[in-house]
Design an enzyme around this catalytic site. Structure first.
Site, short mmCIF file in Angstrom:
data_model
loop_
_atom_site.label_atom_id
_atom_site.label_comp_id
_atom_site.label_asym_id
_atom_site.label_seq_id
_atom_site.Cartn_x
_atom_site.Cartn_y
_atom_site.Cartn_z
N LYS A 99 -7.59 1.38 -5.32
CA LYS A 99 -8.82 0.91 -4.66
C LYS A 99 -10.03 1.75 -5.05
CE LYS A 99 -6.69 -0.79 -0.37
NZ LYS A 99 -6.98 -2.23 -0.37
N GLY B 170 -3.36 -7.07 8.10
CA GLY B 170 -2.76 -7.30 9.42
C GLY B 170 -1.33 -7.78 9.39
N ARG C 247 -7.28 -19.77 6.90
CA ARG C 247 -7.57 -21.13 7.37
C ARG C 247 -8.98 -21.55 6.96
NH1 ARG C 247 -4.03 -23.99 10.19
NH2 ARG C 247 -2.52 -22.98 11.58
N ASP D 149 0.84 -1.20 0.00
CA ASP D 149 0.00 0.00 0.00
C ASP D 149 0.88 1.25 0.00
OD1 ASP D 149 -2.33 -1.40 0.15
OD2 ASP D 149 -2.89 -0.75 2.17
N GLY E 44 -5.39 -2.47 8.75
CA GLY E 44 -5.02 -1.38 9.64
C GLY E 44 -4.95 -1.78 11.10
N GLY F 14 -0.31 -3.50 4.01
CA GLY F 14 -0.86 -2.16 3.99
C GLY F 14 -0.11 -1.26 4.93
N SER F 15 -0.74 -0.99 6.08
CA SER F 15 -0.17 -0.08 7.06
C SER F 15 1.15 -0.60 7.62
CB SER F 15 -1.17 0.12 8.20
OG SER F 15 -2.48 0.25 7.68
#
Lengths: 191, 295
Positions: free
Chosen positions: B82, B215, B166, B25, B154, B236-237
Site C-alpha cells: 500500500k 469488513g 450494491r 493483509d 478495520g 484485512g484485519s
C-alpha cells in the site's frame, strides 16, 4: 459436448468466454467439486495461482479425481494450469498432478514488471498468422518429455506443447481474441 | 478504447489471475507464510492492519522496505503493498522494489487531499478503492487496473462493503438502460470520463476486475461479497485480528471458492474460534471513517 473449466480460482471466466468464441454452442461446466467432472469431454485448468489451486484441490478432495480424469480425457492447462499438469515443478518444487511429462519453472521471467504481450510465429495452428501471447508472471518449460510436440516457441523456449493427448500453454490464449488455441483443444475432444 | 492499450492489458492480466481468490493483509513474512499456506492468491503488505491503525492513530505510511523485501523472498504468490493516496514517490519506491501490485489506499493517511497518483505513468499495476461508480471510473481513468469497493477497513463490519458493492452494481445496471443521449449528462453527474461511461453502458461492467474489501471477517462474509458481485475478496484485519488466524484464513479461502454451495460454507465455518471484534460503523464519527478518503 460438455467441457469443464476448473473454477477453484483464477481466470476461469475468461476461458469460458474463449471457449464460446471458438465454438458458440459448447456447454461449459464450472468444476469446483469432484462430481462436476461427470460427463465432461475435456477439462481446462486456467491461469491463477497454482499454490492456491493446490490447496483448494486438497480442501475439496479434487486431487485424485483430477488425476483420474486426466488419465482418461484431454486436459488443457494455461500458466498455473501448466504448472499443475507437469510431472516436475521448480522454483520452488511443489506438488502437481503429474499428468504430462514436463519440467516447469515457476515465475521464470521474474515478477509482474516482467509480464508482457508478445507476437509469435507459428505454422502449427492453421495459417501463418502470428499468435499473440500474453505472459503474466509466466513459467518456462525447461524440459519436454518423450512424444511432446512443441507448437509455438518464445525466445526458443516452448510456450505451447501437445503431449500425451493434453495441451499445455505457459501464456494465456484466453486473454487474446484469437480463438485458434482453444479450437485446437476442442478439435481433440470426443463427445 | 485508449484506456485498453497493451500495457494496460498486461496490468489487468494479473488482476484476472487473482479472480476467485482471497488477498490477505499481512504485516510480516511469518504472516505471509501463513496466508500462502492457507491458499491466499496474493498478500498485501502493510505496516499495521487497519484495526490497529484505527486504534493507535497517528500517520499510517507505506511499510518498511525491509519487511516488504522479506515477504517477497518468503512467498511465491504475488506481493502487493500500500501507498498513501497521492504519494507517487512512495509508489516509485515500490516500483523500484518490483512489488507485483500497488494499492493506493484510503487505509493509509492521505498525502494529497486533491489528487490521486497518475497511475498510467507506472509500469507496475495499481488497485484503488471506490464507494460508487463515478469514483471507480475516475480511478480507472487515472490508470487503476483493478478496483475494490472500500467498505470500512478495520471495522470487522460487512455493512459498508455491502453498501458499496450494491451501489456500484446498481449504478452499472442503471447505466445499461440509459439512452445514448443521456450519457454525456450522466458522465457530468457522476464525475467520470465519457469514454468509460460509454464502456459501462455497453458492457454492463467495469473494464477492469472488481473486488471487495473492508469488513470481511467470516467465511459467510466472503460468500456474501461474492454473491453481491465481487470477483475476489480482500481480507484485512479479519484474519490476523481473530483468535485463530490459520484456521480462519483456510476457512475463508475454502468458503470463497464454493460460496454458492451453503454446505461448503457451513463446513468451512465449523471449528472457528472468535472473529475479530466488530465496530458499529454508524456510531463512528465522520473523522474516523477511512472510506471518505479519496476524491
Amino acid at each position: 459436448m460438455k467441457v469443464g473449466v476448473l473454477a477453484l480460482q483464477g481466470d476461469f471466466e475468461a476461458h469460458a468466454a474463449a471457449l464460446r468464441r471458438a465454438r458458440p454452442r459448447v456447454e461449459i461446466v464450472e468444476v469446483r467439486q469432484s462430481h462436476h467432472l461427470e460427463g465432461l469431454a475435456g477439462l481446462i485448468i486456467p491461469g491463477g495461482e497454482s499454490t492456491t489451486m493446490l490447496k483448494l484441490m486438497e480442501y475439496y478432495g479434487l486431487f485424485e479425481s483430477l488425476r483420474a480424469f486426466g488419465a482418461r480425457k484431454p486436459v488443457f492447462g494455461t500458466c498455473a494450469g501448466a504448472i499443475l499438469l507437469a510431472t516436475e515443478v521448480l522454483n520452488p518444487a511443489q506438488a502437481s498432478l503429474g499428468l504430462v511429462d514436463l519440467t516447469v519453472e515457476r515465475n521464470a521471467y521474474g515478477r509482474q514488471l516482467d509480464s508482457r504481450v508478445v507476437r509469435l510465429s507459428t505454422h502449427e495452428l492453421g495459417g501463418d498468422a502470428e499468435l499473440e501471447a500474453v505472459l503474466i508472471r509466466a513459467p518456462i518449460i525447461r524440459r519436454v518429455g518423450a512424444g511432446g510436440r512443441v507448437l509455438v516457441r518464445y525466445q526458443n523456449d516452448p510456450v505451447l506443447v501437445e503431449i500425451g493427448g493434453h495441451l499445455v500453454a505457459t501464456f494465456h490464449p484466453e486473454l487474446s481474441p484469437d480463438p485458434r488455441v482453444h479450437e485446437r483443444f476442442l478439435s481433440r475432444l470426443e463427445p | 478504447m485508449r484506456y485498453l492499450d497493451e500495457a494496460f492489458r498486461v496490468k489487468i492480466g494479473l488482476a484476472e489471475m487473482l479472480k476467485g481468490g482471497v488477498i490477505m493483509d499481512v504485516t510480516d513474512a511469518k504472516q505471509a507464510e501463513i496466508a500462502e499456506k492457507a491458499g491466499a492468491c496474493a498478500v498485501m503488505a502493510l505496516e499495521r492492519v487497519p484495526a490497529d491503525i484505527r486504534k493507535e492513530g497517528g500517520v499510517a505510511r507505506m511499510s518498511a522496505i525491509s519487511t516488504i523485501r522479506e515477504i517477497m523472498k518468503t512467498v511465491s504468490i504475488p506481493v502487493m503493498a500500500k501507498v498513501r493516496i497521492g504519494h507517487f514517490a512512495e509508489a516509485q519506491v515500490l516500483e523500484a522494489l518490483e512489488v507485483d501490485y500497488i494499492d493506493e489506499s484510503e487505509v493509509l493517511t492521505p498525502a494529497d487531499e486533491e489528487f490521486h497518483i497518475n497511475k498510467r505513468a507506472f509500469k507496475v499495476p495499481f488497485v484503488c478503492g471506490c464507494r460508487n461508480l463515478g469514483e471507480a471510473l475516475r480511478r480507472i481513468a487515472e490508470g487503476a487496473a483493478m478496483i475494490r469497493t472500500k467498505g470500512e477497513a478495520g471495522s470487522g463490519n460487512i455493512v459498508e462493503a455491502v453498501r458499496h458493492m450494491r451501489t456500484i452494481i446498481r449504478e452499472m445496471k442503471q447505466l445499461t438502460v440509459l439512452g445514448e443521449e443521456e450519457l454525456v449528462a450522466e458522465s457530468k453527474k457522476i464525475g467520470a470520463p465519457l469514454e468509460l461511461v460509454e464502456y459501462v453502458h455497453k458492457h454492463g461492467k467495469l473494464p477492469v476486475p472488481n473486488f471487495s474489501a473492508g469488513g470481511i471477517a467470516t467465511p459467510a462474509d466472503a460468500a456474501l461479497a461474492r454473491f453481491l458481485g465481487a470477483e475476489a475478496v480482500f481480507v484485512g484485519s479479519g484474519i490476523f485480528k481473530s483468535s485463530d488466524p490459520e484456521v480462519r484464513a483456510k476457512a475463508i479461502v475454502k468458503a470463497n471458492t464454493n460460496y454458492t454451495d451453503p454446505k461448503a460454507v457451513l463446513e468451512a465455518s465449523e471449528e472457528l474460534g472468535e472473529a475479530m471484534p466488530g465496530l458499529d460503523v454508524s456510531k463512528l464519527p465522520e473523522s474516523e471513517l477511512m472510506q471518505t478518503r479519496g476524491w
